[in-house]
Motif scaffolding. Structure first.
Motif, PDB file in Angstrom:
ATOM      1  N   ARG A 264       0.956  -1.425  -0.029  1.00 46.53           N
ATOM      2  CA  ARG A 264      -0.131  -0.086  -0.093  1.00 46.53           C
ATOM      3  C   ARG A 264       0.916   1.218   0.057  1.00 46.53           C
ATOM      4  O   ARG A 264       0.397   2.395  -0.521  1.00 46.53           O
ATOM      5  N   PHE A 265       2.135   1.160   0.539  1.00 44.51           N
ATOM      6  CA  PHE A 265       2.857   2.358   0.841  1.00 44.51           C
ATOM      7  C   PHE A 265       4.224   2.177   0.321  1.00 44.51           C
ATOM      8  O   PHE A 265       4.650   1.223   0.259  1.00 44.51           O
ATOM      9  N   GLN A 266       4.799   3.382  -0.389  1.00 44.76           N
ATOM     10  CA  GLN A 266       6.128   3.201  -1.101  1.00 44.76           C
ATOM     11  C   GLN A 266       7.123   3.458   0.194  1.00 44.76           C
ATOM     12  O   GLN A 266       6.703   4.064   0.898  1.00 44.76           O
ATOM     13  N   GLY A 267       8.524   3.098  -0.477  1.00 42.77           N
ATOM     14  CA  GLY A 267       9.295   3.300   0.432  1.00 42.77           C
ATOM     15  C   GLY A 267      10.448   2.081   0.370  1.00 42.77           C
ATOM     16  O   GLY A 267      10.149   1.005   0.002  1.00 42.77           O
ATOM     17  N   LEU A 268      11.681   2.386   0.801  1.00 44.74           N
ATOM     18  CA  LEU A 268      12.740   1.433   0.725  1.00 44.74           C
ATOM     19  C   LEU A 268      12.918   0.627   1.824  1.00 44.74           C
ATOM     20  O   LEU A 268      13.552  -0.204   1.983  1.00 44.74           O
ATOM     21  N   GLY A 269      12.190   0.806   3.102  1.00 41.68           N
ATOM     22  CA  GLY A 269      12.584   0.485   4.478  1.00 41.68           C
ATOM     23  C   GLY A 269      13.887   0.641   5.047  1.00 41.68           C
ATOM     24  O   GLY A 269      14.310  -0.116   5.572  1.00 41.68           O
ATOM     25  N   ILE A 270      14.369   1.798   4.660  1.00 42.95           N
ATOM     26  CA  ILE A 270      15.887   2.201   5.280  1.00 42.95           C
ATOM     27  C   ILE A 270      15.689   3.491   6.149  1.00 42.95           C
ATOM     28  O   ILE A 270      16.769   3.795   6.594  1.00 42.95           O
ATOM     29  N   GLY A 271      14.615   4.366   5.991  1.00 40.47           N
ATOM     30  CA  GLY A 271      14.681   5.588   6.503  1.00 40.47           C
ATOM     31  C   GLY A 271      14.721   5.452   8.089  1.00 40.47           C
ATOM     32  O   GLY A 271      15.538   6.065   8.639  1.00 40.47           O
ATOM     33  N   LEU A 272      14.070   4.557   8.634  1.00 45.72           N
ATOM     34  CA  LEU A 272      14.253   4.383  10.147  1.00 45.72           C
ATOM     35  C   LEU A 272      15.400   3.897  10.581  1.00 45.72           C
ATOM     36  O   LEU A 272      15.960   4.390  11.608  1.00 45.72           O
ATOM     37  N   TYR A 273      16.110   2.703   9.683  1.00 46.94           N
ATOM     38  CA  TYR A 273      17.277   2.488  10.415  1.00 46.94           C
ATOM     39  C   TYR A 273      18.191   3.497  10.130  1.00 46.94           C
ATOM     40  O   TYR A 273      19.173   3.724  10.992  1.00 46.94           O
ATOM     41  N   ILE A 274      18.243   4.170   8.885  1.00 50.34           N
ATOM     42  CA  ILE A 274      19.388   5.589   9.086  1.00 50.34           C
ATOM     43  C   ILE A 274      19.017   6.548  10.291  1.00 50.34           C
ATOM     44  O   ILE A 274      20.035   6.963  10.675  1.00 50.34           O
ATOM     45  N   SER A 275      17.747   6.490  10.731  1.00 53.57           N
ATOM     46  CA  SER A 275      17.460   7.594  11.725  1.00 53.57           C
ATOM     47  C   SER A 275      18.300   6.995  12.939  1.00 53.57           C
ATOM     48  O   SER A 275      18.902   7.784  13.716  1.00 53.57           O
ATOM     49  N   SER A 276      17.876   5.815  13.002  1.00 46.95           N
ATOM     50  CA  SER A 276      18.339   5.125  14.260  1.00 46.95           C
ATOM     51  C   SER A 276      20.086   5.203  14.413  1.00 46.95           C
ATOM     52  O   SER A 276      20.286   5.372  15.412  1.00 46.95           O
ATOM     53  N   GLU A 277      20.808   5.120  13.275  1.00 47.01           N
ATOM     54  CA  GLU A 277      21.913   5.242  13.220  1.00 47.01           C
ATOM     55  C   GLU A 277      22.660   6.569  13.567  1.00 47.01           C
ATOM     56  O   GLU A 277      23.469   6.818  14.097  1.00 47.01           O
ATOM     57  N   ILE A 278      21.834   7.662  12.881  1.00 52.17           N
ATOM     58  CA  ILE A 278      22.027   9.028  13.328  1.00 52.17           C
ATOM     59  C   ILE A 278      22.040   9.282  14.820  1.00 52.17           C
ATOM     60  O   ILE A 278      22.946   9.926  15.282  1.00 52.17           O
ATOM     61  N   ILE A 279      20.969   8.697  15.359  1.00 50.62           N
ATOM     62  CA  ILE A 279      20.835   9.158  16.862  1.00 50.62           C
ATOM     63  C   ILE A 279      21.964   8.426  17.523  1.00 50.62           C
ATOM     64  O   ILE A 279      22.453   8.954  18.807  1.00 50.62           O
ATOM     65  N   LYS A 280      22.293   7.276  17.147  1.00 41.87           N
ATOM     66  CA  LYS A 280      23.124   6.581  17.868  1.00 41.87           C
ATOM     67  C   LYS A 280      24.400   7.262  17.769  1.00 41.87           C
ATOM     68  O   LYS A 280      25.363   7.111  18.911  1.00 41.87           O
TER      69      LYS A 280
END
Length: 375
Positions: free
Chosen positions: A327-343
């Motif tokens: 139903r929704f577009q996306g690569l499935g990596i945005g939240l992973y990248i966000s997590s790495e940035i905050i870490k």
């Protein structure tokens, strides 16, 4: 641990003393029935089992033990004074025994056999551990390969979609330019621009993944106003999504030391996801506060939410919730990248969600992040 089974107390005591003197942990049973109860409760490396016992003899006990899945790998040594004929020795082996010693027992030979069985047990244990680790590694690699193949397929599709749209709008532009239709040209240009921004965002995410994998994700840390950053982000998000109202709650009233562009990237990702996964709703809450020099930012939506088993994987690389991926577009990596940035700012991300009622994504990070996470 070793279990000694013998109906003669002096035999139990003497064997127990000798084995304990050689640093073996020992348990005892004075009948076959007691031995079976103990085997059900405890794990034994070796059972030294007397053949001649009232009630259940040693052969019957061994046959019963071999039926327990828990004790199938347990070694059994038979001890017998009376039954020394070949047929009895053969019965001992067929009953599940691995050795047969006749009495009187040469204690030195028994100790050598016990040590040998312990060594074999330890080798088997290590082999089983290695096999388990190897199987887990193979399964992990197979799953990683599957996810990579799936990601390449998704990425190809996601990149092709805006590219095809831009190509279509360029063709329409050519016709409109030839007709001198300025208003239509502007509309097509605006739509092409939106698709180019999508394409740029996808490529930027792919580049970030590559940088994270190679350890080259760089940060330009300096002091900045988080309140001003949030106000700017809300304004931009409202312009592109005028139907959504973003309610800001709280205030930091302090400067944050970090990479302003990267922190903004995380907040935009949270807000974009909140809008994307909240069809039929029009409100989002953005909460901010600072406590004990820890910045807390949370984005709450009232959308589709997630199941408990999905929450554990939502920040994993390439993870996409199955029922929403179509139903929704996306690569499935945005939240992973966000997590790495905050870490890499010395912080952590998290999520609370109720299926059908919405999700709240949040992050915590030090207001004065002087960490050396790939700065």
């Amino acid at each position: 641990m070793i279990l000694i089974v013998d109906d003669t107390p002096e035999n139990l005591i003497s064997l127990k003393k000798v084995l304990e003197k050689n640093n073996f942990e020992v348990d005892t049973a004075s009948s076959g029935e007691e031995a079976l109860k103990k085997v059900l409760r405890n794990s034994y490396v070796l059972i030294i089992l007397d053949v001649q016992m009232p009630g259940m003899d040693g052969f019957e006990v061994a046959e019963a033990i071999s039926g327990y899945s828990k004790a199938k790998e347990t070694a059994i040594i038979f001890l017998s004074a009376a039954n020394t004929e070949f047929k009895f020795i053969a019965k001992g082996y067929s009953s599940g025994g691995l050795d047969y010693i006749t009495k009187p027992v040469d204690i030195n030979i028994l100790l050598l056999k016990v040590k040998t069985f312990y060594r074999i047990y330890e080798q088997n244990r290590k082999l089983n551990e290695m096999q388990k680790t190897l199987i887990e590694e193979i399964e992990f690699r197979k799953e990683a390969e599957r996810k990579k193949d799936e990601f390449i397929s998704i990425a190809s599709h996601e990149l092709k979609t805006p590219l095809t749209s831009v190509k279509g709008y360029v063709q329409l532009l050519e016709r409109s330019v030839n007709k001198g239709d300025t208003e239509t040209v502007k509309k097509h240009l605006a739509k092409a621009q939106i698709q180019l921004e999508k394409l740029n965002s996808l490529i930027a995410d792919l580049l970030d993944i590559s940088k994270i994998e190679s350890g080259k994700l760089k940060f330009n840390k300096q002091n900045f106003s988080i309140d001003q950053l949030l106000d700017n982000v809300i304004e931009v998000m409202h312009q592109s999504n005028p139907e959504f109202k973003i309610h800001k709650k709280g205030i930091a009233n302090c400067e944050i030391f970090g990479d302003e562009m990267r922190v903004e990237q995380v907040i935009v990702n949270f807000l974009t996801n909140a809008i994307k996964y909240s069809p039929g709703t029009s409100e989002i809450e953005l909460t901010i506060n600072v406590k004990d020099e820890q910045l807390y930012v949370a984005v709450k939506d009232y959308g589709i939410g997630m199941l408990p088993e999905q929450l554990a994987h939502v920040f994993d690389k390439f993870y996409r919730v199955e029922e929403t991926s179509q139903r929704f577009q996306g690569l499935g990596i945005g939240l992973y990248i966000s997590s790495e940035i905050i870490k890499r700012h010395g912080g952590q991300v998290g999520v609370n969600s109720t299926y059908g009622k919405g999700s709240e994504f949040y992050f915590l990070m030090p207001t004065n992040s002087n960490s050396d996470f790939n700065d």
